[in-house]
Design a protein around this motif. Structure first.
Motif, short mmCIF file in Angstrom:
data_model
loop_
_atom_site.label_atom_id
_atom_site.label_comp_id
_atom_site.label_asym_id
_atom_site.label_seq_id
_atom_site.Cartn_x
_atom_site.Cartn_y
_atom_site.Cartn_z
N LEU A 129 0.84 -1.21 0.00
CA LEU A 129 0.00 0.00 0.00
C LEU A 129 0.87 1.26 0.00
O LEU A 129 0.64 2.19 -0.78
CB LEU A 129 -0.94 -0.01 1.21
CG LEU A 129 -1.85 1.21 1.37
CD1 LEU A 129 -2.80 1.35 0.19
CD2 LEU A 129 -2.65 1.12 2.67
N LEU A 186 2.43 1.75 -3.45
CA LEU A 186 1.47 2.24 -4.44
C LEU A 186 1.14 3.72 -4.21
O LEU A 186 0.94 4.47 -5.17
CB LEU A 186 0.18 1.42 -4.38
CG LEU A 186 0.28 0.03 -5.02
CD1 LEU A 186 -0.98 -0.77 -4.73
CD2 LEU A 186 0.48 0.15 -6.54
N LEU A 187 1.06 4.13 -2.95
CA LEU A 187 0.75 5.53 -2.66
C LEU A 187 1.83 6.48 -3.18
O LEU A 187 1.57 7.63 -3.51
CB LEU A 187 0.57 5.74 -1.15
CG LEU A 187 -0.81 5.36 -0.60
CD1 LEU A 187 -0.78 5.25 0.92
CD2 LEU A 187 -1.88 6.37 -1.05
N ARG A 240 1.09 6.31 -7.44
CA ARG A 240 -0.07 6.88 -8.14
C ARG A 240 -1.19 7.22 -7.16
O ARG A 240 -1.10 6.93 -5.98
CB ARG A 240 -0.58 5.88 -9.19
CG ARG A 240 -1.07 4.56 -8.63
CD ARG A 240 -1.48 3.62 -9.77
NE ARG A 240 -1.80 2.29 -9.29
CZ ARG A 240 -3.01 1.93 -8.87
NH1 ARG A 240 -4.01 2.81 -8.86
NH2 ARG A 240 -3.23 0.70 -8.44
N LEU A 244 -4.60 6.49 -5.64
CA LEU A 244 -5.36 5.26 -5.45
C LEU A 244 -6.86 5.55 -5.39
O LEU A 244 -7.27 6.62 -4.93
CB LEU A 244 -4.92 4.53 -4.18
CG LEU A 244 -3.44 4.13 -4.14
CD1 LEU A 244 -3.16 3.28 -2.89
CD2 LEU A 244 -3.04 3.36 -5.39
N ASP A 249 -9.11 0.43 -5.91
CA ASP A 249 -7.96 -0.24 -5.29
C ASP A 249 -8.29 -0.64 -3.86
O ASP A 249 -7.73 -1.58 -3.32
CB ASP A 249 -6.75 0.69 -5.26
CG ASP A 249 -6.32 1.12 -6.65
OD1 ASP A 249 -5.86 0.24 -7.39
OD2 ASP A 249 -6.49 2.31 -6.99
N ARG A 266 -2.18 -6.68 -9.38
CA ARG A 266 -2.84 -5.51 -8.80
C ARG A 266 -3.40 -5.80 -7.42
O ARG A 266 -4.44 -6.42 -7.28
CB ARG A 266 -3.96 -5.11 -9.75
CG ARG A 266 -4.59 -3.86 -9.30
CD ARG A 266 -5.21 -3.10 -10.44
NE ARG A 266 -5.87 -1.98 -9.81
CZ ARG A 266 -6.95 -1.40 -10.27
NH1 ARG A 266 -7.47 -1.81 -11.40
NH2 ARG A 266 -7.49 -0.42 -9.62
N ARG A 295 -5.35 -5.38 -3.94
CA ARG A 295 -6.59 -4.68 -3.53
C ARG A 295 -6.65 -4.71 -2.01
O ARG A 295 -6.23 -5.68 -1.38
CB ARG A 295 -7.81 -5.38 -4.10
CG ARG A 295 -7.71 -5.73 -5.56
CD ARG A 295 -7.93 -4.52 -6.46
NE ARG A 295 -8.06 -5.02 -7.83
CZ ARG A 295 -8.95 -4.57 -8.70
NH1 ARG A 295 -9.77 -3.59 -8.37
NH2 ARG A 295 -9.01 -5.08 -9.91
N SER A 353 -6.98 12.16 1.29
CA SER A 353 -8.04 11.40 0.63
C SER A 353 -9.28 12.27 0.54
O SER A 353 -9.49 13.17 1.33
CB SER A 353 -8.36 10.14 1.43
OG SER A 353 -9.08 10.46 2.61
N ASN A 391 -4.15 11.94 -3.02
CA ASN A 391 -3.48 10.64 -2.93
C ASN A 391 -4.48 9.49 -3.04
O ASN A 391 -4.16 8.43 -3.55
CB ASN A 391 -2.69 10.52 -1.64
CG ASN A 391 -1.61 11.57 -1.52
OD1 ASN A 391 -1.73 12.52 -0.76
ND2 ASN A 391 -0.56 11.44 -2.31
N LEU A 392 -5.67 9.72 -2.49
CA LEU A 392 -6.72 8.70 -2.54
C LEU A 392 -8.03 9.40 -2.87
O LEU A 392 -8.33 10.45 -2.32
CB LEU A 392 -6.86 7.99 -1.19
CG LEU A 392 -5.63 7.24 -0.67
CD1 LEU A 392 -5.22 7.80 0.69
CD2 LEU A 392 -5.92 5.75 -0.56
#
Ligand code: ZN
Ligand code: ZN
Length: 377
Positions: free
Chosen positions: A27, A30-31, A34, A36, A114, A162, A164, A307, A342-343
């Protein structure tokens, strides 16, 4: 820069290992790569099934009470008096209609989410008390997390490249610890910090046991409730000697840009930053357009990921939401272009079509870079 920040965190409260190191690390990776995508509304999707009272109750709760459980000294029977209407108790569907909930999770994952949120918004003893089902708190949280994790596992089988993630949701509850519900008794409180702490601790334990990857204290309208939730989470982490990433998402409820307990976005952050969350953000109440200035402020002041999951616009005269997937995705793309996100996901009124459009809109956008703030001496 990021490393400096992580060291600063490590030097203070976040020294415990991750409960699930592989998931937490993926996690975090990924942050950095890109923006999420979080899922959309659960309630809006449940409404489409037009379930009646019997649909909500299923077999186990056919009489309105729990066939498998009665409080000590009580045996259910005709006219025992504890039968309650369960229509609208969306969290109960985790037990009575798990296929519906699992299918909604799967639809959001297929749309490009995601992270998906557990169907546990009201699964605390405090909120379940309205339905006479306080005893289900632990079970609903654990089963809710399991359902979401199963949907994520299925999606990962289809595309192993990917990952999740399950966001274990801790809602605001139906009571406020810092405000009186009675205008004539401003000093009265319908709930205490300690009662909330105990309720949140039970819920958090259930979410973790069910396999949540992240915990999110969301739709915060009373900061004291959120503090009780974050305190409870720390207690749970302490007891386990390990932690999960934590997200906090507040709700701006009035035109002057404040939460119900009277705070601006900046004050909200300053009240909660000591908990060093992975992410802080805003959701619900407003659509993307009206939320924008407040997300902007958070992005300036917070050394956490940002977020946002807005509603599909403001509610219309019928309590519905009118913003199309294209409207909403267009606005959220501008958030991303301004470097705020970011989210991102959706709250009330959003559907898999909204999430698919949002995922498309932010796919090629860069995530906000985590700032390192100067220490205030
Ligand atoms: Zn009874
Ligand atoms: Zn909402």
């Amino acid at each position: 820069m990021k490393e400096v920040n992580e060291q600063a965190n490590a030097a203070t409260i976040n020294t415990r290992p991750w409960i699930n190191p592989d998931r937490a690390q993926s996690l975090l990776r990924l942050l950095r790569e890109r923006i999420l995508v979080i899922d959309g509304a659960m309630g809006t999707m449940i409404q489409q099934h037009e379930l009646d009272e019997a649909g909500y109750r299923g077999k186990r709760f056919a009489q309105g009470y729990d066939r498998l459980y009665a409080a000590a000294g009580h045996s259910h029977g005709d006219g025992c008096g504890c039968s309650r209407d369960q229509r609208g108790n969306n969290d109960l569907l985790t037990l009575t209609q798990p296929d519906i909930i699992g299918d909604i999770h799967a639809q959001y994952l297929a749309a490009g989410a995601d992270l998906i949120e557990t169907n546990t918004f009201n699964s605390t003893t405090v909120s379940l008390g309205d339905y006479g089902l306080e005893h289900l708190a632990r079970e609903l949280n654990e089963t809710g997390a399991r359902l979401a994790r199963a949907a994520c596992d299925a999606a990962e089988v289809q595309d192993p490249t990917r990952p999740r993630f399950v966001i274990g949701v801790l809602g605001p509850t139906s009571r406020t610890a810092s405000l009186s519900p009675d205008v004539n008794r401003p000093g009265f409180r319908a709930i205490s910090f300690d009662e909330l702490r105990v309720a949140y601790r039970e819920a958090a334990d259930g979410l973790i046991d069910g396999g949540a990857d992240v915990l999110m204290v969301e739709t915060v309208f009373d900061t004291l409730n959120a503090k009780a939730a974050l305190f409870a989470i720390e207690e749970v982490f302490d007891a386990r000697g390990a932690r999960l990433p934590v997200m906090i998402s507040g709700t701006i409820t009035d035109a002057s840009g404040r939460t119900l307990s009277g705070q601006t976005a900046e004050a909200f952050w300053n009240s909660l930053r000591h908990s060093q969350p992975l992410a802080v953000g805003l959701n619900c109440a407003l659509g993307a357009k009206d939320l924008r200035p407040h997300v902007d402020v958070l992005a300036q002041v917070a050394d956490a990921y940002i977020s946002t999951h807005p509603n599909a616009g403001l509610p219309n005269a019928f309590g519905g939401y009118d913003e199309t997937p294209e409207d909403m995705a267009g606005m959220l793309r501008e958030f991303a272009e301004a470097g705020l996100l970011n989210l991102v996901g959706g709250c009330c009124g959003t559907t898999p079509a909204h999430i698919a459009a949002i995922a498309d809109a932010v796919r090629d956008q860069r995530p906000r870079v985590l700032p390192v703030l100067e220490e205030v001496a």
